[in-house]
Design an enzyme around this catalytic site. Structure first.
Site, PDB file in Angstrom:
ATOM      1  N   GLN A 202       0.821  -1.209   0.000  1.00 45.23           N
ATOM      2  CA  GLN A 202       0.000   0.000   0.000  1.00 45.23           C
ATOM      3  C   GLN A 202       0.861   1.269   0.000  1.00 45.23           C
ATOM      4  O   GLN A 202       2.030   1.256   0.360  1.00 45.23           O
ATOM      5  CB  GLN A 202      -0.915  -0.007   1.233  1.00 45.23           C
ATOM      6  CG  GLN A 202      -2.078  -0.988   1.141  1.00 45.23           C
ATOM      7  CD  GLN A 202      -1.696  -2.417   1.403  1.00 45.23           C
ATOM      8  OE1 GLN A 202      -0.563  -2.723   1.730  1.00 45.23           O
ATOM      9  NE2 GLN A 202      -2.662  -3.318   1.260  1.00 45.23           N
ATOM     10  N   TYR A 222       9.026 -14.644  -6.080  1.00 45.57           N
ATOM     11  CA  TYR A 222       7.571 -14.708  -6.123  1.00 45.57           C
ATOM     12  C   TYR A 222       6.959 -14.794  -4.727  1.00 45.57           C
ATOM     13  O   TYR A 222       5.977 -15.492  -4.494  1.00 45.57           O
ATOM     14  CB  TYR A 222       7.092 -15.877  -6.996  1.00 45.57           C
ATOM     15  CG  TYR A 222       7.722 -15.877  -8.352  1.00 45.57           C
ATOM     16  CD1 TYR A 222       7.291 -15.007  -9.333  1.00 45.57           C
ATOM     17  CD2 TYR A 222       8.795 -16.722  -8.640  1.00 45.57           C
ATOM     18  CE1 TYR A 222       7.896 -14.979 -10.574  1.00 45.57           C
ATOM     19  CE2 TYR A 222       9.405 -16.700  -9.882  1.00 45.57           C
ATOM     20  CZ  TYR A 222       8.954 -15.823 -10.839  1.00 45.57           C
ATOM     21  OH  TYR A 222       9.555 -15.783 -12.062  1.00 45.57           O
ATOM     22  N   GLN A 245      -2.144  -9.774  -4.320  1.00 47.18           N
ATOM     23  CA  GLN A 245      -3.542 -10.143  -4.059  1.00 47.18           C
ATOM     24  C   GLN A 245      -4.533  -9.220  -4.749  1.00 47.18           C
ATOM     25  O   GLN A 245      -5.603  -9.642  -5.166  1.00 47.18           O
ATOM     26  CB  GLN A 245      -3.850 -10.090  -2.549  1.00 47.18           C
ATOM     27  CG  GLN A 245      -3.178 -11.172  -1.753  1.00 47.18           C
ATOM     28  CD  GLN A 245      -2.001 -10.630  -0.983  1.00 47.18           C
ATOM     29  OE1 GLN A 245      -1.705  -9.445  -0.997  1.00 47.18           O
ATOM     30  NE2 GLN A 245      -1.315 -11.511  -0.292  1.00 47.18           N
ATOM     31  N   TRP A 474      -4.639   3.924   7.498  1.00 46.57           N
ATOM     32  CA  TRP A 474      -4.146   2.714   8.167  1.00 46.57           C
ATOM     33  C   TRP A 474      -4.013   2.905   9.670  1.00 46.57           C
ATOM     34  O   TRP A 474      -3.235   3.738  10.127  1.00 46.57           O
ATOM     35  CB  TRP A 474      -2.785   2.347   7.571  1.00 46.57           C
ATOM     36  CG  TRP A 474      -2.185   1.071   8.062  1.00 46.57           C
ATOM     37  CD1 TRP A 474      -2.735  -0.174   8.046  1.00 46.57           C
ATOM     38  CD2 TRP A 474      -0.870   0.908   8.615  1.00 46.57           C
ATOM     39  NE1 TRP A 474      -1.847  -1.108   8.547  1.00 46.57           N
ATOM     40  CE2 TRP A 474      -0.691  -0.458   8.899  1.00 46.57           C
ATOM     41  CE3 TRP A 474       0.177   1.794   8.886  1.00 46.57           C
ATOM     42  CZ2 TRP A 474       0.488  -0.963   9.453  1.00 46.57           C
ATOM     43  CZ3 TRP A 474       1.351   1.294   9.430  1.00 46.57           C
ATOM     44  CH2 TRP A 474       1.499  -0.068   9.715  1.00 46.57           C
ATOM     45  N   ARG A 475      -4.789   2.149  10.397  1.00 55.28           N
ATOM     46  CA  ARG A 475      -4.530   1.982  11.826  1.00 55.28           C
ATOM     47  C   ARG A 475      -3.515   0.851  11.945  1.00 55.28           C
ATOM     48  O   ARG A 475      -3.780  -0.290  11.596  1.00 55.28           O
ATOM     49  CB  ARG A 475      -5.816   1.634  12.580  1.00 55.28           C
ATOM     50  CG  ARG A 475      -5.569   1.322  14.043  1.00 55.28           C
ATOM     51  CD  ARG A 475      -6.839   0.921  14.799  1.00 55.28           C
ATOM     52  NE  ARG A 475      -6.446   0.360  16.080  1.00 55.28           N
ATOM     53  CZ  ARG A 475      -6.292  -0.942  16.334  1.00 55.28           C
ATOM     54  NH1 ARG A 475      -6.535  -1.838  15.371  1.00 55.28           N
ATOM     55  NH2 ARG A 475      -5.908  -1.367  17.519  1.00 55.28           N
ATOM     56  N   ALA A 476      -2.329   1.201  12.425  1.00 55.90           N
ATOM     57  CA  ALA A 476      -1.205   0.262  12.392  1.00 55.90           C
ATOM     58  C   ALA A 476      -1.473  -0.960  13.256  1.00 55.90           C
ATOM     59  O   ALA A 476      -2.068  -0.872  14.330  1.00 55.90           O
ATOM     60  CB  ALA A 476       0.069   0.960  12.857  1.00 55.90           C
ATOM     61  N   ASP A 477      -1.005  -2.097  12.778  1.00 57.65           N
ATOM     62  CA  ASP A 477      -1.075  -3.339  13.540  1.00 57.65           C
ATOM     63  C   ASP A 477       0.315  -3.868  13.861  1.00 57.65           C
ATOM     64  O   ASP A 477       0.448  -4.931  14.438  1.00 57.65           O
ATOM     65  CB  ASP A 477      -1.827  -4.392  12.728  1.00 57.65           C
ATOM     66  CG  ASP A 477      -1.145  -4.634  11.413  1.00 57.65           C
ATOM     67  OD1 ASP A 477      -0.267  -5.502  11.357  1.00 57.65           O
ATOM     68  OD2 ASP A 477      -1.448  -3.928  10.438  1.00 57.65           O
ATOM     69  N   HIS A 509      -8.080  -1.819   9.360  1.00 60.90           N
ATOM     70  CA  HIS A 509      -7.807  -2.142  10.765  1.00 60.90           C
ATOM     71  C   HIS A 509      -8.454  -1.229  11.786  1.00 60.90           C
ATOM     72  O   HIS A 509      -7.991  -1.159  12.929  1.00 60.90           O
ATOM     73  CB  HIS A 509      -6.299  -2.172  11.041  1.00 60.90           C
ATOM     74  CG  HIS A 509      -5.533  -3.124  10.198  1.00 60.90           C
ATOM     75  ND1 HIS A 509      -4.208  -2.976   9.923  1.00 60.90           N
ATOM     76  CD2 HIS A 509      -5.921  -4.244   9.548  1.00 60.90           C
ATOM     77  CE1 HIS A 509      -3.795  -3.958   9.151  1.00 60.90           C
ATOM     78  NE2 HIS A 509      -4.827  -4.736   8.902  1.00 60.90           N
ATOM     79  N   GLU A 530      -8.618  -4.672   5.361  1.00 61.08           N
ATOM     80  CA  GLU A 530      -8.478  -5.735   6.357  1.00 61.08           C
ATOM     81  C   GLU A 530      -9.133  -5.242   7.639  1.00 61.08           C
ATOM     82  O   GLU A 530      -8.908  -4.101   8.058  1.00 61.08           O
ATOM     83  CB  GLU A 530      -7.003  -6.048   6.637  1.00 61.08           C
ATOM     84  CG  GLU A 530      -6.271  -6.625   5.457  1.00 61.08           C
ATOM     85  CD  GLU A 530      -4.770  -6.673   5.694  1.00 61.08           C
ATOM     86  OE1 GLU A 530      -4.311  -6.138   6.729  1.00 61.08           O
ATOM     87  OE2 GLU A 530      -4.063  -7.226   4.852  1.00 61.08           O
TER      88      GLU A 530
END
Length: 633
Positions: A202, A222, A245, A474-477, A509, A530
């Site tokens: 991203q 790959y 993906q 993005w809420r970081a994970d 997230h 996600e």
């Protein structure tokens, strides 16, 4: 750098499709796909959020110059009072590195920056590598974190790199799923071995590029990959996503597209594969309803200017293919060239004077919002310039005016909770901006990761007709300051304005809804999500009588809305028994329609019961196979 192999070139869409059927959970990955780089037990734990996400998809694949100065004026101290007008133009600062074909030691300088930035995922370095028009030979520009590479011509073909612009994943054991925050723009590339590698995740836009050959979107070996975004680009050869993906390509021209894993979306792309979701998972729109390309810095002789591409409707193909692109330009003298350390008061004073803002690479702490009140204002960041709101303020607010362009910067939440981080238009904004919309492009938001951060709602779009063209909210994970309550952030993107278009929407997230859409006639082309991995238990995500908050929620009051190519994944690694009722929620109204939706349980860590509302098959077991809905209702 390893270039395209014979095995890679031999892969056909059919053979990749067969490999798609052989997905394995993360634990079995090294055995199921021996071409992937092995991961030690210590590094496996570090993979964290992206490991299972990437594993199934990887199985689906086979194989020292400063800126030119127009003024010697230094950045003002910005103490809130300016005895005289702030200057426009000026030096671009030490982290904007400008090359021309006669510059000695270009490769050494590129290598020096890459060495600093290759693994600096949450570091403080910020760089823009700018190439004057001309031809360059024998270069391999490896691009690390918070690094932008760009040409300074009016067209990509004005600046040719005979060599490669490379993103790979050696720093992370062949796993490209954390190759965030980097970009390439406005260059022609003649790859040494015929194919350029751009293995990103991203927040890594690829804009106004001309690849005179093929483009490989997977890392060497790959391995796992999770991206990405291409716009206004021409790839003469084939694009090979391999293990990616999902991907969104807009208003471009390609020589071919090899395969798809879960969600490949195209709008306005010449040479795109035909509509075929879910097998292969291609969502193809002939045109993009409305688009306006990102502003960019260029040289007119020895003078820096910023080009402002014009709005297009029903767009298809590149903007620069037939000579000079259409639009207008501004001299750098009309920009306040900001340096790290400048205050929000000074930035606001510059805006009040009628200047635009050029944010040079670095980190900017703000004790009050940057307030954009004037129509047609440009706020352009270079090298991932980063805004950090202190003491719970909003980083940037835009009035309900025409034609504002926000582009190319990162907002990093501070440790004190901000109610919002970015607001486009005030609450209740209602003016018609259809002729001249505001655009939000390559503006990324992060809560946590680089340190503690909190925000209730990250991005709020109140102004009508706004175009959000490529964002990652993005809420970081992973990283520092991460935990269910530590970097609390309930909502990602909230759209209150009518007639808003999102092209390339990545939101992940959040503790509750990732996207909430209240405006009428909203449209989204491509959505990647996600759900929050770190939910402690089912009760923590319970939404009244509903199990979990939808990733994308259209309000019950909405009567017209449309979306194409939307995906949501879950990986509840703290409590794998969590059940998410659906990924998408919307009113059952004739004007609310969706095309090509999917939900995926990554390795069986949590499950979805439905895709949208009460429609769609549940996910099951550890198969990591999407559940899809082709058309809703």
């Amino acid at each position: 750098m390893k270039h395209a192999t014979a095995r890679e070139r031999s892969l056909t869409p059919h053979s990749v499709h067969l490999l798609n059927q052989e997905r394995r959970p993360h634990d079995a990955f090294p055995h199921a796909f021996p071409h992937a780089s092995p991961t030690s037990s210590s590094s496996r734990s570090a993979v964290g959020r992206r490991a299972v996400l990437g594993a199934a998809a990887a199985v689906a694949s086979a194989p020292a110059l400063g800126g030119l100065a127009t003024s010697a004026a230094a950045a003002p101290s910005g103490r809130g009072k300016s005895p005289k007008a702030l200057p426009g133009g000026g030096d671009l600062g030490p982290n904007v590195i400008v090359f021309d074909p006669s510059t000695p030691g270009i490769q050494a300088k590129l290598d020096e920056v890459f060495k600093k930035q290759e693994s600096a995922q949450f570091g403080t370095g910020r760089y823009a590598l700018l190439f004057k028009p001309g031809s360059y030979h024998g270069l391999n520009a490896q691009i690390g974190f918070y690094t932008s590479i760009a040409g300074l011509g009016l067209s990509p073909d004005d600046t040719t790199i005979n060599g490669d612009i490379t993103v790979d994943a050696g720093w992370f054991n062949g796993n490209a799923t954390q190759n965030f925050w980097r970009s390439a723009e406005n260059l022609a590339v003649v790859p040494v071995n015929g194919t350029n590698r751009w293995a990103v995740a991203q927040a890594a836009p690829f804009r106004r590029m001309h690849i005179r050959g093929g483009l490989n979107l997977a890392p060497d070996g790959y391995g796992w990959a999770s991206g990405g975004y291409i716009a206004d680009s021409r790839i003469d050869g084939q694009v090979g996503p391999y293990s990616q993906q999902q991907w969104y390509t807009r208003d471009s021209a390609i020589g071919g597209w090899l395969n798809g894993v879960w969600n490949m979306v195209f709008s306005g792309v010449e040479g795109a594969p035909g509509q075929s979701f879910p097998n292969p998972p291609y969502t193809t729109l002939n045109t993009t309803p409305v688009s306006r390309e990102k502003p960019f810095l260029y040289l007119n002789g020895s003078e820096y200017r910023v080009f402002l591409p014009e709005k297009r409707t029903d767009a298809r193909g590149v903007t620069w293919g037939n000579g000079t692109p259409r639009g207008t330009s501004l001299p750098l003298s009309q920009f306040y060239v900001a340096k790290p350390g400048v205050t929000a008061a000074t930035l606001n004073e510059a805006l009040t004077q009628g200047l635009h803002l050029l944010l040079t690479p670095g980190i900017y702490h703000l004790d009050r919002p940057v307030q954009v009140n004037r129509a047609n204002t440009v706020v352009l960041g270079l090298g991932y310039a980063t805004l950090v709101p202190d003491n719970g303020v909003t980083a940037l607010k835009v009035a309900d005016v025409d034609g504002v362009r926000l582009a190319g910067f990162l907002i990093d939440a501070g440790p004190v909770n901000s109610a919002t981080l970015l607001e486009v238009g005030p609450q209740g904004a209602s003016a018609d901006h259809s002729a001249n919309p505001t655009t939000v492009q390559d503006v990324f938001i992060r809560i946590g990761g680089a340190g503690p951060g909190r925000a209730t709602t990250s991005m709020v779009i109140n102004s009508r007709h706004t175009i959000v063209d490529h964002t990652w909210v993005w809420r970081a994970d992973h990283g520092d300051g991460v935990g269910w309550e530590t970097n609390r952030a309930d909502y990602g993107v909230r759209v209150n304005g009518d007639d808003v278009l999102a092209t390339g929407l990545f939101v992940e997230h959040f503790n509750k809804y990732d996207v909430q859409w209240f405006g009428q006639r909203g449209r989204t082309i491509f959505f990647q999500n996600e759900k929050a991995y770190d939910a402690p238990n089912q009760a923590a995500i319970q939404n009244g009588s509903i199990k979990g908050y939808a990733a994308y929620k259209v309000a019950d009051s909405v009567t017209t809305h449309e979306g194409w190519g939307l995906g949501s994944y879950c990986y509840y690694n703290v409590d794998p028994g969590i059940v998410q009722h659906h990924g998408f929620a919307a009113p059952n109204a004739p004007g609310v329609t969706f095309h090509n939706l999917l939900v995926v349980s990554l390795g069986g860590q949590g499950q979805y019961e439905r895709v949208i509302n009460d429609t769609g098959s549940p996910t099951s077991g550890t198969s990591t196979v999407p559940s899809t809905v082709v058309s809703y209702p």
